[in-house]
Design a protein around this motif. Sequence first.
Motif, PDB file in Angstrom:
ATOM      1  N   HIS A 147       0.849  -1.194   0.000  1.00  0.00           N
ATOM      2  CA  HIS A 147       0.000   0.000   0.000  1.00  0.00           C
ATOM      3  C   HIS A 147       0.888   1.249   0.000  1.00  0.00           C
ATOM      4  CE1 HIS A 147      -3.905  -2.074   1.582  1.00  0.00           C
ATOM      5  NE2 HIS A 147      -3.703  -2.223   0.281  1.00  0.00           N
ATOM      6  N   ALA A 148       0.345   2.320  -0.608  1.00  0.00           N
ATOM      7  CA  ALA A 148       1.135   3.531  -0.857  1.00  0.00           C
ATOM      8  C   ALA A 148       1.861   4.041   0.387  1.00  0.00           C
ATOM      9  CB  ALA A 148       0.221   4.619  -1.408  1.00  0.00           C
ATOM     10  N   ASP A 149       1.171   4.078   1.538  1.00  0.00           N
ATOM     11  CA  ASP A 149       1.792   4.641   2.751  1.00  0.00           C
ATOM     12  C   ASP A 149       3.017   3.845   3.209  1.00  0.00           C
ATOM     13  OD1 ASP A 149      -0.359   2.804   3.197  1.00  0.00           O
ATOM     14  OD2 ASP A 149      -0.519   3.349   5.305  1.00  0.00           O
ATOM     15  N   HIS A 150       3.171   2.610   2.727  1.00  0.00           N
ATOM     16  CA  HIS A 150       4.282   1.744   3.161  1.00  0.00           C
ATOM     17  C   HIS A 150       5.423   1.650   2.143  1.00  0.00           C
ATOM     18  CE1 HIS A 150       1.990   0.151   6.646  1.00  0.00           C
ATOM     19  NE2 HIS A 150       1.012   0.629   5.907  1.00  0.00           N
ATOM     20  N   ILE A 151       5.187   2.117   0.923  1.00  0.00           N
ATOM     21  CA  ILE A 151       6.229   1.912  -0.108  1.00  0.00           C
ATOM     22  C   ILE A 151       6.619   3.172  -0.875  1.00  0.00           C
ATOM     23  CG2 ILE A 151       5.639  -0.511  -0.499  1.00  0.00           C
ATOM     24  CD1 ILE A 151       4.259   0.411  -3.134  1.00  0.00           C
ATOM     25  N   PHE A 152       5.886   4.277  -0.718  1.00  0.00           N
ATOM     26  CA  PHE A 152       6.138   5.405  -1.609  1.00  0.00           C
ATOM     27  C   PHE A 152       7.444   6.161  -1.329  1.00  0.00           C
ATOM     28  CE2 PHE A 152       2.058   6.476  -4.174  1.00  0.00           C
ATOM     29  CZ  PHE A 152       2.076   5.202  -4.697  1.00  0.00           C
ATOM     30  N   THR A 181       3.177  -8.796  -2.585  1.00  0.00           N
ATOM     31  CA  THR A 181       3.812  -7.489  -2.340  1.00  0.00           C
ATOM     32  C   THR A 181       4.866  -7.200  -3.407  1.00  0.00           C
ATOM     33  OG1 THR A 181       3.419  -7.647   0.021  1.00  0.00           O
ATOM     34  CG2 THR A 181       5.188  -6.163  -0.669  1.00  0.00           C
ATOM     35  N   ILE A 182       5.713  -8.184  -3.675  1.00  0.00           N
ATOM     36  CA  ILE A 182       6.791  -7.967  -4.664  1.00  0.00           C
ATOM     37  C   ILE A 182       6.186  -7.824  -6.060  1.00  0.00           C
ATOM     38  CG2 ILE A 182       8.867  -8.985  -5.714  1.00  0.00           C
ATOM     39  CD1 ILE A 182       9.300  -7.937  -2.810  1.00  0.00           C
ATOM     40  N   ASP A 183       5.144  -8.593  -6.355  1.00  0.00           N
ATOM     41  CA  ASP A 183       4.478  -8.454  -7.668  1.00  0.00           C
ATOM     42  C   ASP A 183       3.908  -7.038  -7.823  1.00  0.00           C
ATOM     43  OD1 ASP A 183       5.098 -11.037  -8.282  1.00  0.00           O
ATOM     44  OD2 ASP A 183       3.076 -11.850  -7.974  1.00  0.00           O
ATOM     45  N   SER A 184       3.234  -6.546  -6.782  1.00  0.00           N
ATOM     46  CA  SER A 184       2.661  -5.185  -6.851  1.00  0.00           C
ATOM     47  C   SER A 184       3.762  -4.138  -6.965  1.00  0.00           C
ATOM     48  CB  SER A 184       1.852  -4.862  -5.591  1.00  0.00           C
ATOM     49  OG  SER A 184       0.776  -5.718  -5.482  1.00  0.00           O
ATOM     50  N   LEU A 185       4.833  -4.355  -6.220  1.00  0.00           N
ATOM     51  CA  LEU A 185       5.949  -3.401  -6.243  1.00  0.00           C
ATOM     52  C   LEU A 185       6.502  -3.246  -7.657  1.00  0.00           C
ATOM     53  CD1 LEU A 185       7.434  -2.019  -3.783  1.00  0.00           C
ATOM     54  CD2 LEU A 185       9.253  -3.671  -4.192  1.00  0.00           C
ATOM     55  N   ARG A 186       6.639  -4.375  -8.338  1.00  0.00           N
ATOM     56  CA  ARG A 186       7.221  -4.355  -9.681  1.00  0.00           C
ATOM     57  C   ARG A 186       6.269  -3.683 -10.678  1.00  0.00           C
ATOM     58  NH1 ARG A 186      11.882  -7.800  -9.350  1.00  0.00           N
ATOM     59  NH2 ARG A 186      12.192  -7.572 -11.566  1.00  0.00           N
ATOM     60  N   GLU A 187       4.977  -3.709 -10.365  1.00  0.00           N
ATOM     61  CA  GLU A 187       3.994  -3.034 -11.225  1.00  0.00           C
ATOM     62  C   GLU A 187       3.956  -1.531 -10.915  1.00  0.00           C
ATOM     63  OE1 GLU A 187      -0.490  -4.068 -11.444  1.00  0.00           O
ATOM     64  OE2 GLU A 187       0.677  -5.937 -11.499  1.00  0.00           O
ATOM     65  N   ILE A 188       3.885  -1.210  -9.623  1.00  0.00           N
ATOM     66  CA  ILE A 188       3.753   0.197  -9.214  1.00  0.00           C
ATOM     67  C   ILE A 188       5.022   0.976  -9.586  1.00  0.00           C
ATOM     68  CG2 ILE A 188       3.538   1.733  -7.202  1.00  0.00           C
ATOM     69  CD1 ILE A 188       1.903  -0.644  -5.889  1.00  0.00           C
ATOM     70  N   PHE A 189       6.187   0.369  -9.377  1.00  0.00           N
ATOM     71  CA  PHE A 189       7.465   1.023  -9.682  1.00  0.00           C
ATOM     72  C   PHE A 189       8.068   0.442 -10.954  1.00  0.00           C
ATOM     73  CE2 PHE A 189       6.975   1.788  -5.139  1.00  0.00           C
ATOM     74  CZ  PHE A 189       7.331   3.122  -5.028  1.00  0.00           C
ATOM     75  N   LYS A 190       7.230   0.372 -12.003  1.00  0.00           N
ATOM     76  CA  LYS A 190       7.670  -0.236 -13.258  1.00  0.00           C
ATOM     77  C   LYS A 190       8.964   0.401 -13.771  1.00  0.00           C
ATOM     78  CE  LYS A 190       5.639  -1.548 -17.642  1.00  0.00           C
ATOM     79  NZ  LYS A 190       4.547  -1.310 -18.563  1.00  0.00           N
ATOM     80  N   TYR A 191       9.078   1.715 -13.580  1.00  0.00           N
ATOM     81  CA  TYR A 191      10.273   2.413 -14.104  1.00  0.00           C
ATOM     82  C   TYR A 191      11.560   1.911 -13.451  1.00  0.00           C
ATOM     83  CZ  TYR A 191      10.446   5.352  -9.889  1.00  0.00           C
ATOM     84  OH  TYR A 191      10.541   5.790  -8.603  1.00  0.00           O
ATOM     85  N   ILE A 192      11.457   1.425 -12.199  1.00  0.00           N
ATOM     86  CA  ILE A 192      12.657   0.904 -11.526  1.00  0.00           C
ATOM     87  C   ILE A 192      13.060  -0.431 -12.152  1.00  0.00           C
ATOM     88  CG2 ILE A 192      13.565  -0.049  -9.369  1.00  0.00           C
ATOM     89  CD1 ILE A 192      11.870   1.892  -7.807  1.00  0.00           C
TER      90      ILE A 192
END
Length: 253
Positions: free
Chosen positions: A76-81, A105-116
Amino acid sequence: MKLTFLGTGTSVGVPVIGCKCEVCRSSDQRNHRLRPSVLLELNGNNILIDSSTDFRQQALRYGINRIDAILLTHAHADHIFGLDEMRIYNYLQKGAIPCYGNRPTIDSLREIFKYIFTASPDSKGVPKIITHIIEEKFSLFGHEICPIEVYHGKSKILGYRVGSLAYITDCSRIEEDSLRLLQGLHIFILGTLRYKPHPTHLSLSQALEVAARVHSQKTYLTHMSHDFEYTKVSQELPPGIHLAYDGLELVSD
Ligand SMILES: [Zn+2]
Ligand SMILES: [Zn+2]
Ligand SMILES: [Zn+2]
């Protein structure tokens, strides 16, 4: 082992933008809550649990000059932004930072921070993060890290136990198997949002019920909204149970 609360607020933080309530206008710093995160110092290694929206401010306030690993509870945004701020540590430490979480969590991270995760390996403008999916207990800098699965609404997310300390933020239910892993704690940190029930977070009375079942020597509540005035709520809590506040440091074995 030392733990510092970098932020003890819920997703919108306290004060809440535009709110004129007593807690949001309070001059007591213990009523000012940045977004949720803690720093664990283990044998000189800095482990960040969640990288909050307020991470830059937290790093400057608490003088965090190194991050050796990140443990994520969920995406969730408050934990990863705050993750984009890892660029400066890549530069200072001349290396990538390992980041651990469960598979969703890791799957979502890779989607949300696609540019990374789609940048070319020699790209200088994006954080260098190496993701690891947690399936079970693992060892980090000589310490056993035990993931504790909890329900956050319908999602299964992770809390973490290290030695006799455990950290669980967003949580609405903990099943028996996970409660068993939380026995014998000296320090238990548990999220509670507000007085009224909520579909994805424990209310204060529900959190007190969980704390009674875990019976840690000490329990600290975190991930709190502007419902909780520090002094007033602290006076109502049972012995051994405390509200956490930003900047609070705890030492454990
Ligand atoms: Zn949260
Ligand atoms: Zn308010
Ligand atoms: Zn959440």
